[in-house]
Structures are given as structure tokens and as C-alpha cells.
Design a protein around this motif. Sequence first.
Motif, short mmCIF file in Angstrom:
data_model
loop_
_atom_site.label_atom_id
_atom_site.label_comp_id
_atom_site.label_asym_id
_atom_site.label_seq_id
_atom_site.Cartn_x
_atom_site.Cartn_y
_atom_site.Cartn_z
N LYS A 1 0.29 -12.26 2.08
CA LYS A 1 1.09 -11.10 1.69
C LYS A 1 0.42 -10.44 0.50
O LYS A 1 -0.43 -11.04 -0.16
CB LYS A 1 2.52 -11.51 1.35
CG LYS A 1 2.62 -12.63 0.32
CD LYS A 1 4.04 -12.89 -0.09
CE LYS A 1 4.96 -13.17 1.06
NZ LYS A 1 4.69 -14.44 1.76
N PRO A 2 0.79 -9.19 0.18
CA PRO A 2 0.20 -8.52 -0.98
C PRO A 2 0.74 -9.10 -2.28
O PRO A 2 1.73 -9.84 -2.29
CB PRO A 2 0.65 -7.06 -0.80
CG PRO A 2 1.89 -7.15 0.00
CD PRO A 2 1.73 -8.32 0.92
N LYS A 3 0.07 -8.76 -3.39
CA LYS A 3 0.48 -9.27 -4.69
C LYS A 3 1.85 -8.75 -5.08
O LYS A 3 2.66 -9.49 -5.66
CB LYS A 3 -0.56 -8.86 -5.74
CG LYS A 3 -0.23 -9.37 -7.14
CD LYS A 3 -1.31 -8.95 -8.13
CE LYS A 3 -0.97 -9.45 -9.54
NZ LYS A 3 -1.99 -9.02 -10.54
N GLN B 1 12.07 -4.98 0.42
CA GLN B 1 11.33 -6.23 0.52
C GLN B 1 11.45 -7.04 -0.77
O GLN B 1 11.57 -8.27 -0.74
CB GLN B 1 9.86 -5.94 0.82
CG GLN B 1 9.03 -7.17 1.19
CD GLN B 1 9.52 -7.85 2.45
OE1 GLN B 1 10.21 -7.24 3.27
NE2 GLN B 1 9.19 -9.11 2.63
N SER B 2 11.44 -6.37 -1.91
CA SER B 2 11.62 -7.05 -3.18
C SER B 2 12.98 -7.73 -3.22
O SER B 2 13.10 -8.89 -3.62
CB SER B 2 11.50 -6.05 -4.33
OG SER B 2 11.77 -6.66 -5.58
N VAL C 1 6.98 1.92 7.40
CA VAL C 1 7.20 0.62 8.03
C VAL C 1 7.35 0.75 9.54
O VAL C 1 6.84 -0.08 10.30
CB VAL C 1 8.43 -0.07 7.40
CG1 VAL C 1 9.71 0.69 7.68
CG2 VAL C 1 8.57 -1.50 7.88
N SER C 2 8.01 1.80 10.03
CA SER C 2 8.17 1.97 11.48
C SER C 2 6.85 2.33 12.15
O SER C 2 6.54 1.87 13.25
CB SER C 2 9.21 3.05 11.77
OG SER C 2 10.48 2.68 11.28
N THR C 3 6.05 3.15 11.47
CA THR C 3 4.72 3.48 11.99
C THR C 3 3.85 2.23 12.07
O THR C 3 3.12 2.01 13.04
CB THR C 3 4.05 4.53 11.09
OG1 THR C 3 4.88 5.69 11.03
CG2 THR C 3 2.68 4.91 11.64
N ALA D 1 4.99 -5.49 9.29
CA ALA D 1 5.33 -4.17 8.78
C ALA D 1 6.18 -4.26 7.51
O ALA D 1 5.95 -3.54 6.53
CB ALA D 1 6.06 -3.37 9.85
N SER D 2 7.16 -5.16 7.50
CA SER D 2 8.05 -5.28 6.34
C SER D 2 7.34 -5.87 5.13
O SER D 2 7.57 -5.44 4.00
CB SER D 2 9.26 -6.15 6.70
OG SER D 2 10.06 -5.53 7.68
N VAL D 3 6.50 -6.87 5.36
CA VAL D 3 5.84 -7.56 4.25
C VAL D 3 4.73 -6.72 3.63
O VAL D 3 4.51 -6.76 2.42
CB VAL D 3 5.27 -8.92 4.74
CG1 VAL D 3 4.36 -9.55 3.70
CG2 VAL D 3 6.42 -9.87 5.07
#
Length: 539
Positions: free
Chosen positions: A289-291, A298-299, A225-227, A216-218
Motif C-alpha cells: 500500500k502507499p505510505k 480510506q484513512s 476510485v471508480s475509474t 482501487a480503495s487502497v
Amino acid sequence: MVNERPAEQERDENSARLSSLQENLSSSTPHPSVSAHPSVSIHPSVSIHPSVSIHPSVSVHPSSSVLPSTLAQPSAVTQPSCFSSPDNLSVIKLSARRWAVVLLFSSYSMCNAFQWIEYSSINNIFRNFYGVSAFAIDWLSMCYMLTYIPLLLPVTWMLEKFGLRTIALLGSALNCLGAWVKLGSLQPHLFPVTVLGQVICSVAQVFILGMPSRIASVWFGANEVSTACSLAVFGNQLGIAIGFLVPPILVPNINDQEKLAYHISIMFYIIGGVATLLFILVIIVFKEKPKHPPSRAQSLSYALASPDSSYLHAIIRLFKNLNFVLLIITYGLNAGAFYALSTLLNQMVILHYPGQEVNAGRIGLTIIIAGMLGAMLSGLWLDKSKTYKETTLVVYVMTLVGMVVYTFTLNLEHLWVVFITAGTMGFFMTGYLPLGFEFAVELTYPESEGMSSGLLNVSAQVFGIIFTIAQGQIIEDYGTLPGNIFLCVFLALGAALTAFIRADLRRQKANKDVPEIKVQEEEESNTSKVPTIVSEHRL
């Protein structure tokens, strides 16, 4: 300081210096959150990791961005380098692939959870088929809990070292292998083979259970994020639900051993085929992970990453966090009660309603389906309200109330009443699980999500083993009422301790404030002008 030497000589020297810079960059390892373009120059106010050698007269390209968080206290997380570019760190963008990733994870988590409960949901049938005690069949469930405890730290280290994709591949592969090993246990004397297959599946669970909050975080933004975490946990709960529903339908309670082996084989072949398909899909679809990072938190988490920080020190920091320690205890009490209740449900229902194996499975299904609904609603509510402490406390208290009502209605000899009370209890009890994960991430940010959720799961496994053994013995000696009251006492303790947890929402603060990034953006805008002014003066 501006150099007064002729322009040609200056260009030659600068070319030589740039070549030297390229060699230094290629031979040294920069901090993961710092990236310097070899053709540009660094303003004196920008700090670079000591391992990167930069000549004072060489400057950074104006568009480069170095987050000041690189100077902050590092987390224990060592992230892969796909976010090492400052441009990637500065761009917050959501990837469409995130939904495929979370749904795929949820699917193979579902498959693994089904294999956890498939024996306990028809405990009496497997007990007669293999000629073993009820306690031996209970251990096929408890081995999931026992295996998790010693393997958590090595698997969490692997998650930080090798990333999400490697852990996903290992988890789905072991889940597939365990499913096929069980097909070699279709004779009454081959109980050790089914134990081996279940142990392999239990090892796979270690690579699965702590990943929802990390995924969820990544992959997901701050407002979803909680969903997303609830969706990831959703699969595990759905697997348990199917594990309560399907085995009593596929494996009838008959005395003919050959026919019984045939029915068991059908169930094992189905789950083996599903596990194989999911493993293939993980190979194709699941990415690391995404680009771009999906949120500012997260950054910043990647910017705080340090390859030099100690894994052991990170664990010590977590245990110095009093709020998180309280959450570890309260989560373990709640989840442990759920594990014990799920493992012993068939025995409790059969004790009061003989011959109702199918309905026992349906009651388990009702508990999980209601819990899945509770988890989804809780996740949506958290994304809107951010009231982690209040929501967690309310759900915990309602879990206790539901357990008390279920305890005193189980023996009323009306199955429809049991369905209602069990469903109400399940709505809150299993709905609490993703709440605990997300609350832990908030309390421990920017530490690894895999580490915090892993420690929660260790607590759940420890209490799950203790509660299953103790409640099983109480039920055998004194009946279901004292056994369920035993769980009510510990749920009351958990609710009381939850009230003492302080809502220190660190991740939310990072998403809302992040003053370091704002200041650095202003500095960068000023820094970018300095090389231009010097260059014009030289001309």
C-alpha cells in the motif's frame, strides 16, 4: 495539577516515568490507529487503547493526532501497521506508483482470464483432439466457477491477514504454474493433465477476481476510485477478449493430431512465457500500500480497523444489509448470464454458422471490447456523478434489451447483424461488472472491499454454473432461441430487483463529511496548548 517540588527532583522523576512509558509501549500493542510518542504527554480528553499503559502525568506531543473513530464500532478489517502513525493518517496523498500497481494487476488478471476461455472458444477443436464430449470441455470453464465458491472465505481471510502483496504473489504464481502444467497435456490421452493445469489456474483466479475494488480503495483517491476499479476489471475482460480471438487463429481445425498438438503447444508456450514474466514483475513492482492513505474514507477505514473484531461477525453484518443482499442476487444473475454466454458462444455460433470458428471468436471479442468501453465510461461517469443506483439500474435494463435483441437476431443468417447485436449487448452486460463492485463498496463501507466483492463473485459463480448447465442442455434439446430466452427471463428479474436497492452511499458520506475528524482536529489544536500553558506556569 502543578507539582510544587524542586525542579531537579521533578526532572528526575519525569525521566523515570518516560523510561517506564517506553518499556510499556515496547511491550504492549496499541490500537492500529493510535500512536503515542514516548516523549510527550496526553491530554485527559484523548482516549487510548486499554492495552497501552500511560502514566497520568505524562503527556502527548502537540502534533500527535488521535482520531476519534477509534472509539467507533470496529470493522472486521485488520490492517497492517504502516498507517498506524497519526501523521500518516492525517496526510491524504496520492502515490505515483498506483498506476503501475493497477496496470500490473490488470495484466496478470488478463493472463488468467485468457486461460479460462481458451478451451471454450475452440470447444469443437479440443473436443476432437482429446476425444471427449462438449460437456467435458465446458467443465474446463466451469471449474473456474466451482473452485471459487469454497475457496472465497479462506482467501478473503488471507487478504485481511496478510495484505494485498501476498495475495498478488500467490495469484500470479499459481497462474504461472497452471500455464506450465498444461504443456504436459499435448497428447490426446493426457486430458487429465490439462484438467489439472486448469484447476490450478482456477485457484489462482480466487486470488484475483475480488481484488479490483480493494486495489482501487487502497491506492486511489476519492475522485478516481471508480475509474481505477474499471481499469482493474479491464484486464480480466481484455483477457477474455484475447481468449476469444487468439486460439482460433493459433489452433486451426485440422485432423492431423501431431500438427494439431504442435499448434496447441505454441499457444501454451506463449501463455506460459507471459505468465512467468508477469510473476517476476509482481515480485519487483507490486507493493502492499502507499505510505499515506489516498482519501479521507480510506484513512477513516484504517482508523476503524480492529484486530479483535470477528471475521464471522463481519460476514453476518454484510448479510444483514438488505441492500447488499439484493445486489448480491442481481450481480450474480447478470455475471452468471455473461459466464454462460461466454462458455457456450462457440457452440451457438457454430450451430447456425458451421465452420465459422474464427468468426465465433471475433464475436466474443466484439462482446468483450464493447464491454471494456462500457466499463471505462461507466467508471468515469461514476467518479463525476456518484449516481451509483441510477447508473447501475440503467445499465442493467439496457443489458436486458441487448440480450433480447441478440436472441432474436442470432439465427438470421447474417453474421454482420450478430456482430452488431452482440457488441451492443456486451457494452452493457460486461460494462456492468465494475459497477457492481463499486456499488457494493459504497453500500458496505467500512467493511472489507475484498469481502464484499468476493461475495458478489460467489453469487456470479453459482449462477454461472447453473446457467451454463441449464442453457447448454436447453440448446442441445431445443435450440439456441429457447436457451437465450432462458437467460432473458433471469436478467429481467435482476433488473426488477435492482430497482429496490436503496442508494445508501456510505463511502461517499465519509469522504464528504467525516465530522469526527474535523472535531478531533479542533480538539487537538486545543489539546496541544494545554501542556505549553502548564509548562510556562511551572517555569
